[in-house]
Design a protein around this motif. Sequence first.
Motif, PDB file in Angstrom:
ATOM      1  N   MET A  30       0.844  -1.199   0.000  1.00  0.00           N
ATOM      2  CA  MET A  30       0.000   0.000   0.000  1.00  0.00           C
ATOM      3  C   MET A  30       0.878   1.247   0.000  1.00  0.00           C
ATOM      4  SD  MET A  30      -2.859  -1.000   2.816  1.00  0.00           S
ATOM      5  CE  MET A  30      -3.752  -2.537   2.718  1.00  0.00           C
ATOM      6  N   TYR A  31       1.884   1.232   0.853  1.00  0.00           N
ATOM      7  CA  TYR A  31       2.829   2.350   0.925  1.00  0.00           C
ATOM      8  C   TYR A  31       3.548   2.525  -0.417  1.00  0.00           C
ATOM      9  CZ  TYR A  31       7.243   4.688   1.923  1.00  0.00           C
ATOM     10  OH  TYR A  31       8.330   5.518   1.860  1.00  0.00           O
ATOM     11  N   GLN A  32       4.052   1.424  -0.972  1.00  0.00           N
ATOM     12  CA  GLN A  32       4.787   1.480  -2.240  1.00  0.00           C
ATOM     13  C   GLN A  32       3.895   1.980  -3.382  1.00  0.00           C
ATOM     14  OE1 GLN A  32       8.028   1.080  -2.821  1.00  0.00           O
ATOM     15  NE2 GLN A  32       8.413   0.666  -0.655  1.00  0.00           N
ATOM     16  N   LEU A  33       2.643   1.553  -3.410  1.00  0.00           N
ATOM     17  CA  LEU A  33       1.726   2.010  -4.454  1.00  0.00           C
ATOM     18  C   LEU A  33       1.477   3.510  -4.326  1.00  0.00           C
ATOM     19  CD1 LEU A  33       0.096   1.192  -6.923  1.00  0.00           C
ATOM     20  CD2 LEU A  33      -1.801   0.606  -5.389  1.00  0.00           C
ATOM     21  N   GLY A  34       1.368   3.988  -3.101  1.00  0.00           N
ATOM     22  CA  GLY A  34       1.244   5.435  -2.893  1.00  0.00           C
ATOM     23  C   GLY A  34       2.422   6.181  -3.476  1.00  0.00           C
ATOM     24  N   LEU A  35       3.638   5.633  -3.277  1.00  0.00           N
ATOM     25  CA  LEU A  35       4.830   6.272  -3.839  1.00  0.00           C
ATOM     26  C   LEU A  35       4.832   6.213  -5.363  1.00  0.00           C
ATOM     27  CD1 LEU A  35       7.706   5.137  -1.441  1.00  0.00           C
ATOM     28  CD2 LEU A  35       6.291   7.187  -1.344  1.00  0.00           C
ATOM     29  N   CYS A  36       4.317   5.121  -5.922  1.00  0.00           N
ATOM     30  CA  CYS A  36       4.225   5.008  -7.387  1.00  0.00           C
ATOM     31  C   CYS A  36       3.317   6.094  -7.950  1.00  0.00           C
ATOM     32  CB  CYS A  36       3.713   3.626  -7.797  1.00  0.00           C
ATOM     33  SG  CYS A  36       4.893   2.285  -7.509  1.00  0.00           S
ATOM     34  N   TYR A  37       2.209   6.360  -7.282  1.00  0.00           N
ATOM     35  CA  TYR A  37       1.319   7.440  -7.726  1.00  0.00           C
ATOM     36  C   TYR A  37       1.982   8.801  -7.548  1.00  0.00           C
ATOM     37  CZ  TYR A  37      -2.904   4.784  -8.779  1.00  0.00           C
ATOM     38  OH  TYR A  37      -3.826   3.958  -9.360  1.00  0.00           O
ATOM     39  N   ARG A  38       2.783   8.963  -6.502  1.00  0.00           N
ATOM     40  CA  ARG A  38       3.460  10.241  -6.275  1.00  0.00           C
ATOM     41  C   ARG A  38       4.453  10.542  -7.387  1.00  0.00           C
ATOM     42  NH1 ARG A  38       7.018  11.120  -0.998  1.00  0.00           N
ATOM     43  NH2 ARG A  38       8.564  10.073  -2.251  1.00  0.00           N
ATOM     44  N   SER A  39       5.175   9.509  -7.835  1.00  0.00           N
ATOM     45  CA  SER A  39       6.222   9.722  -8.840  1.00  0.00           C
ATOM     46  C   SER A  39       5.741   9.495 -10.265  1.00  0.00           C
ATOM     47  CB  SER A  39       7.404   8.790  -8.548  1.00  0.00           C
ATOM     48  OG  SER A  39       7.010   7.444  -8.730  1.00  0.00           O
ATOM     49  N   GLY A  40       4.565   8.882 -10.436  1.00  0.00           N
ATOM     50  CA  GLY A  40       4.098   8.561 -11.776  1.00  0.00           C
ATOM     51  C   GLY A  40       4.814   7.358 -12.358  1.00  0.00           C
ATOM     52  N   ARG A  41       5.222   6.463 -11.517  1.00  0.00           N
ATOM     53  CA  ARG A  41       6.001   5.294 -11.929  1.00  0.00           C
ATOM     54  C   ARG A  41       5.107   4.199 -12.519  1.00  0.00           C
ATOM     55  NH1 ARG A  41       9.565   1.463  -7.984  1.00  0.00           N
ATOM     56  NH2 ARG A  41      10.334   0.113  -9.618  1.00  0.00           N
ATOM     57  N   GLY A  42       5.688   3.418 -13.400  1.00  0.00           N
ATOM     58  CA  GLY A  42       5.023   2.222 -13.920  1.00  0.00           C
ATOM     59  C   GLY A  42       3.795   2.495 -14.749  1.00  0.00           C
ATOM     60  N   GLY A  43       3.796   3.615 -15.469  1.00  0.00           N
ATOM     61  CA  GLY A  43       2.665   3.929 -16.314  1.00  0.00           C
ATOM     62  C   GLY A  43       1.529   4.634 -15.594  1.00  0.00           C
ATOM     63  N   LEU A  44       1.662   4.843 -14.300  1.00  0.00           N
ATOM     64  CA  LEU A  44       0.633   5.562 -13.553  1.00  0.00           C
ATOM     65  C   LEU A  44       0.822   7.066 -13.743  1.00  0.00           C
ATOM     66  CD1 LEU A  44       0.692   3.665 -10.138  1.00  0.00           C
ATOM     67  CD2 LEU A  44      -0.946   3.389 -12.005  1.00  0.00           C
ATOM     68  N   ALA A  45      -0.265   7.776 -13.851  1.00  0.00           N
ATOM     69  CA  ALA A  45      -0.192   9.233 -13.876  1.00  0.00           C
ATOM     70  C   ALA A  45       0.086   9.712 -12.453  1.00  0.00           C
ATOM     71  CB  ALA A  45      -1.507   9.819 -14.371  1.00  0.00           C
ATOM     72  N   GLN A  46       0.873  10.782 -12.320  1.00  0.00           N
ATOM     73  CA  GLN A  46       1.063  11.356 -10.990  1.00  0.00           C
ATOM     74  C   GLN A  46      -0.299  11.803 -10.474  1.00  0.00           C
ATOM     75  OE1 GLN A  46       4.064  14.423 -11.616  1.00  0.00           O
ATOM     76  NE2 GLN A  46       5.566  13.109 -10.634  1.00  0.00           N
ATOM     77  N   ASP A  47      -0.608  11.401  -9.257  1.00  0.00           N
ATOM     78  CA  ASP A  47      -1.940  11.662  -8.717  1.00  0.00           C
ATOM     79  C   ASP A  47      -1.831  11.806  -7.199  1.00  0.00           C
ATOM     80  OD1 ASP A  47      -4.588  11.472  -7.737  1.00  0.00           O
ATOM     81  OD2 ASP A  47      -5.193  10.146  -9.386  1.00  0.00           O
ATOM     82  N   ALA A  48      -1.894  13.047  -6.744  1.00  0.00           N
ATOM     83  CA  ALA A  48      -1.739  13.318  -5.309  1.00  0.00           C
ATOM     84  C   ALA A  48      -2.882  12.722  -4.493  1.00  0.00           C
ATOM     85  CB  ALA A  48      -1.632  14.819  -5.070  1.00  0.00           C
ATOM     86  N   VAL A  49      -4.083  12.686  -5.053  1.00  0.00           N
ATOM     87  CA  VAL A  49      -5.233  12.136  -4.326  1.00  0.00           C
ATOM     88  C   VAL A  49      -5.043  10.631  -4.119  1.00  0.00           C
ATOM     89  CG1 VAL A  49      -7.732  11.730  -4.405  1.00  0.00           C
ATOM     90  CG2 VAL A  49      -6.802  13.958  -5.092  1.00  0.00           C
ATOM     91  N   GLN A  50      -4.620   9.920  -5.180  1.00  0.00           N
ATOM     92  CA  GLN A  50      -4.370   8.482  -5.055  1.00  0.00           C
ATOM     93  C   GLN A  50      -3.169   8.213  -4.147  1.00  0.00           C
ATOM     94  OE1 GLN A  50      -5.960   5.587  -6.099  1.00  0.00           O
ATOM     95  NE2 GLN A  50      -7.614   7.039  -6.432  1.00  0.00           N
ATOM     96  N   THR A  51      -2.159   9.066  -4.227  1.00  0.00           N
ATOM     97  CA  THR A  51      -1.007   8.946  -3.328  1.00  0.00           C
ATOM     98  C   THR A  51      -1.490   8.955  -1.892  1.00  0.00           C
ATOM     99  OG1 THR A  51       0.513  10.033  -4.873  1.00  0.00           O
ATOM    100  CG2 THR A  51       1.110  10.095  -2.537  1.00  0.00           C
ATOM    101  N   ARG A  52      -2.249   9.967  -1.563  1.00  0.00           N
ATOM    102  CA  ARG A  52      -2.733  10.134  -0.191  1.00  0.00           C
ATOM    103  C   ARG A  52      -3.643   8.976   0.218  1.00  0.00           C
ATOM    104  NH1 ARG A  52      -4.554  15.754   2.502  1.00  0.00           N
ATOM    105  NH2 ARG A  52      -5.901  15.014   4.145  1.00  0.00           N
ATOM    106  N   ALA A  53      -4.512   8.526  -0.693  1.00  0.00           N
ATOM    107  CA  ALA A  53      -5.446   7.447  -0.366  1.00  0.00           C
ATOM    108  C   ALA A  53      -4.703   6.158  -0.025  1.00  0.00           C
ATOM    109  CB  ALA A  53      -6.410   7.218  -1.529  1.00  0.00           C
ATOM    110  N   TRP A  54      -3.687   5.803  -0.830  1.00  0.00           N
ATOM    111  CA  TRP A  54      -2.946   4.565  -0.551  1.00  0.00           C
ATOM    112  C   TRP A  54      -2.085   4.693   0.698  1.00  0.00           C
ATOM    113  CZ3 TRP A  54      -4.288   0.006  -1.880  1.00  0.00           C
ATOM    114  CH2 TRP A  54      -5.080  -0.180  -3.021  1.00  0.00           C
TER     115      TRP A  54
END
Length: 173
Positions: A42-66
Amino acid sequence: MRSVSRCCAVPSSAKASAKQRADETLVKEIRAKAEGGDVEAMYQLGLCYRSGRGGLAQDAVQTRAWLERSAAARNPTGLATFGFCLLRGIGGPQDSALGLVNVSQAAALGSDSGAYLLGSAFFLGKHGLPKDPVRARYWLKKVVDGECEFKHLSHDDRLGAEEMVEALESGGE
């Protein structure tokens, strides 16, 4: 005559594409674990959203949620990072009181990030806390002396902790 290395070299675009596919695969694996209840994932997925890693768009809301999910499961690093989001208003409204609760819990559980955030808040008198050199030194020394079990703090923040401890020990603030 062509050299073997030039003739057989993989084009850089192919290397980049292979790395992108590997990142996307890794993020899919992390997501599956996170959705299955793995608090570190969960923590790592939040970081992936923060950085836009792995094809994910950077998304602060998803970062915070995870990160919130990770924190709710009492992951020390998730608590610290979610607390940081709350203190800064990243991905949602700023909430200093709840941010400090999360950061304090993280620090008490042995997170160097939590100890740093709490110590620096006392050092600077931020987020509604008074300047308190004794409490600042207590938490920052845990970071500097390597006493925290969970180590995720950046090199720059570790150096910042050292500088604040030096200032406190020299009588300055």
